[in-house]
Design a protein around this motif. Structure first.
Motif, PDB file in Angstrom:
ATOM      1  N   VAL A  83       0.938  -1.160  -0.026  1.00  0.00           N
ATOM      2  CA  VAL A  83       0.083  -0.056  -0.004  1.00  0.00           C
ATOM      3  C   VAL A  83       0.878   1.133   0.003  1.00  0.00           C
ATOM      4  O   VAL A  83       2.040   1.072   0.377  1.00  0.00           O
ATOM      5  N   TRP A  84       0.223   2.427  -0.436  1.00  0.00           N
ATOM      6  CA  TRP A  84       1.011   3.549  -0.387  1.00  0.00           C
ATOM      7  C   TRP A  84       1.020   4.152   1.122  1.00  0.00           C
ATOM      8  O   TRP A  84      -0.127   4.482   1.797  1.00  0.00           O
ATOM      9  N   ALA A  85       2.281   4.357   1.765  1.00  0.00           N
ATOM     10  CA  ALA A  85       2.313   5.045   3.085  1.00  0.00           C
ATOM     11  C   ALA A  85       3.070   5.875   3.212  1.00  0.00           C
ATOM     12  O   ALA A  85       4.419   5.838   2.274  1.00  0.00           O
ATOM     13  N   ARG A 121       4.968   2.030  20.209  1.00  0.00           N
ATOM     14  CA  ARG A 121       3.824   1.768  20.847  1.00  0.00           C
ATOM     15  C   ARG A 121       3.143   0.377  20.212  1.00  0.00           C
ATOM     16  O   ARG A 121       3.662   0.028  19.376  1.00  0.00           O
ATOM     17  N   PRO A 122       2.044  -0.009  20.738  1.00  0.00           N
ATOM     18  CA  PRO A 122       1.577  -1.303  20.308  1.00  0.00           C
ATOM     19  C   PRO A 122       1.181  -0.941  18.804  1.00  0.00           C
ATOM     20  O   PRO A 122       0.664  -0.067  18.327  1.00  0.00           O
ATOM     21  N   LEU A 123       1.417  -2.278  17.908  1.00  0.00           N
ATOM     22  CA  LEU A 123       0.965  -2.112  16.352  1.00  0.00           C
ATOM     23  C   LEU A 123      -0.324  -1.855  16.407  1.00  0.00           C
ATOM     24  O   LEU A 123      -1.397  -2.350  17.061  1.00  0.00           O
ATOM     25  N   SER A 176      -3.088   1.433   8.938  1.00  0.00           N
ATOM     26  CA  SER A 176      -2.236   2.108   9.773  1.00  0.00           C
ATOM     27  C   SER A 176      -1.071   1.499  10.425  1.00  0.00           C
ATOM     28  O   SER A 176      -0.162   2.111  10.839  1.00  0.00           O
ATOM     29  N   ALA A 177      -0.933   0.156  10.572  1.00  0.00           N
ATOM     30  CA  ALA A 177       0.102  -0.602  11.104  1.00  0.00           C
ATOM     31  C   ALA A 177       1.186  -0.547  10.015  1.00  0.00           C
ATOM     32  O   ALA A 177       2.285  -0.144  10.385  1.00  0.00           O
ATOM     33  N   VAL A 178       0.722  -0.354   8.780  1.00  0.00           N
ATOM     34  CA  VAL A 178       2.106  -0.333   7.511  1.00  0.00           C
ATOM     35  C   VAL A 178       2.839   1.199   7.871  1.00  0.00           C
ATOM     36  O   VAL A 178       3.969   1.352   7.916  1.00  0.00           O
ATOM     37  N   ALA A 179       1.886   2.180   8.208  1.00  0.00           N
ATOM     38  CA  ALA A 179       2.540   3.486   8.213  1.00  0.00           C
ATOM     39  C   ALA A 179       3.095   3.627   9.612  1.00  0.00           C
ATOM     40  O   ALA A 179       4.371   4.182   9.615  1.00  0.00           O
ATOM     41  N   GLN A 180       2.643   2.995  10.521  1.00  0.00           N
ATOM     42  CA  GLN A 180       3.565   2.867  11.778  1.00  0.00           C
ATOM     43  C   GLN A 180       4.787   2.309  11.696  1.00  0.00           C
ATOM     44  O   GLN A 180       5.810   2.783  11.945  1.00  0.00           O
ATOM     45  N   LEU A 181       4.960   1.051  10.939  1.00  0.00           N
ATOM     46  CA  LEU A 181       6.171   0.621  10.878  1.00  0.00           C
ATOM     47  C   LEU A 181       7.172   1.329   9.816  1.00  0.00           C
ATOM     48  O   LEU A 181       8.232   1.459  10.278  1.00  0.00           O
ATOM     49  N   ASN A 182       6.418   2.099   8.945  1.00  0.00           N
ATOM     50  CA  ASN A 182       7.427   2.956   8.222  1.00  0.00           C
ATOM     51  C   ASN A 182       8.051   3.956   9.192  1.00  0.00           C
ATOM     52  O   ASN A 182       9.173   4.344   9.163  1.00  0.00           O
ATOM     53  N   GLY A 183       7.165   4.606  10.134  1.00  0.00           N
ATOM     54  CA  GLY A 183       7.555   5.464  11.085  1.00  0.00           C
ATOM     55  C   GLY A 183       8.679   4.851  12.071  1.00  0.00           C
ATOM     56  O   GLY A 183       9.760   5.472  12.060  1.00  0.00           O
ATOM     57  N   GLU A 184       8.478   3.713  12.586  1.00  0.00           N
ATOM     58  CA  GLU A 184       9.719   3.018  13.086  1.00  0.00           C
ATOM     59  C   GLU A 184      11.059   2.686  12.383  1.00  0.00           C
ATOM     60  O   GLU A 184      12.211   2.984  12.994  1.00  0.00           O
TER      61      GLU A 184
END
Length: 281
Positions: free
Chosen positions: A185-187, A234-236, A242-250
């Motif tokens: 997905v695009w993130a 923070r928890p996934l 949203s999880a994909v975007a969060q992992l990109n941030g990590e």
């Protein structure tokens, strides 16, 4: 080629890193497209070229060290915050280990496998055969190491990863690789949309495993590598995008720990290729 790699694998790491640094600068100076991509990607993340200039040599060192890492004697490896890794395995829910294109990701997998093999089984990693016939035997030999279980980049391989996680074992991925069309997905990545694999988030959400970010810092003068381990901030998120975007941030956070060793030349924002293969989960 395999014989050449075996010969190079006997050289000291500092010599391979010196040769690699020369190679890195030679490619940088010879290719305007390569230079432009490095500068543009670094600028997108908020860095001027002076801040990431050492990455030119480190990208070459990444190539130069491969014969030793794949076919040679073990290299010195130390851990920082290894308790983070051990605690994740101890929970028995499986561990998804995510490494962006920073430092030495080959030695990261080797270090995890060596530390956890006897207590928790092998580390499962995706394996894509080399597209060049002359390189295929070298890459295949590199994956025949104790503690590493290589699986294909197919639905069958994904099932094996899920099985490993449910057995309390580890699975390693590079989540900032651009997947084929339909597998991502695009993130946002450093503030710009990047086509991002959903596999990492799907594995975590489907199995309830622990997630850790790891990366291998290349030490100066061929002294080896320092492996770092981090928990999620923070928890996934429960929703996939949203999880994909969060992992990109990590991943951004890990890269900012040492931007001088990130692969800024990687075409992170390219359009995904089309594929007739199977999906990722």
């Amino acid at each position: 080629m395999l014989a050449t790699f075996r010969l190079l694998s006997r050289l000291p790491l500092r010599v391979l890193h010196a040769l690699g640094a020369v190679l890195g600068w030679a490619v940088f100076l010879a290719s305007p497209t390569y230079r432009s991509r490095m500068r543009d990607n670094a600028r997108q993340a908020g860095y001027d070229f002076a801040a990431v200039r050492p990455a030119v040599a480190h990208i070459g060192r990444m190539v130069g060290e491969l014969p030793r890492l794949w076919l040679g004697r073990p290299v010195p490896v130390a851990w920082e915050n290894v308790e983070c890794l051990d605690a994740a395995y101890a929970r028995g829910r499986g561990v998804l280990l995510l490494t962006p294109h920073i430092g030495c990701f080959e030695v990261t997998a080797q270090g995890i496998a060596e530390r956890q093999l006897h207590a928790h089984g092998p580390l499962t990693v995706l394996f894509r055969p080399a597209r060049k016939d002359w390189l295929a035997p070298v890459v295949a030999a590199s994956r025949q190491r104790p503690g590493l279980a290589a699986v294909p980049t197919t639905l069958s391989g994904v099932r094996q990863m899920i099985k490993a996680l449910r057995q309390g074992q580890g699975v390693g991925l590079l989540p900032d690789q651009v997947p084929p069309q339909g597998m991502g997905v695009w993130a946002p990545f450093f503030g710009r949309p990047a086509y991002t694999m959903t596999l990492a988030a799907r594995l975590a959400l489907q199995t309830g495993c622990e997630v850790r970010m790891v990366w291998g810092e290349r030490l100066p003068a061929g002294r080896g590598f320092l492996l770092h381990c981090r928990e999620l901030a923070r928890p996934l998120a429960a929703e996939l995008e949203s999880a994909v975007a969060q992992l990109n941030g990590e991943m951004e956070g890990l890269i900012r720990e040492c931007p001088q060793q990130y692969l800024w030349s990687y075409a992170r924002y390219k359009q995904p290729r089309t594929t007739a293969g199977e999906g990722d989960a």
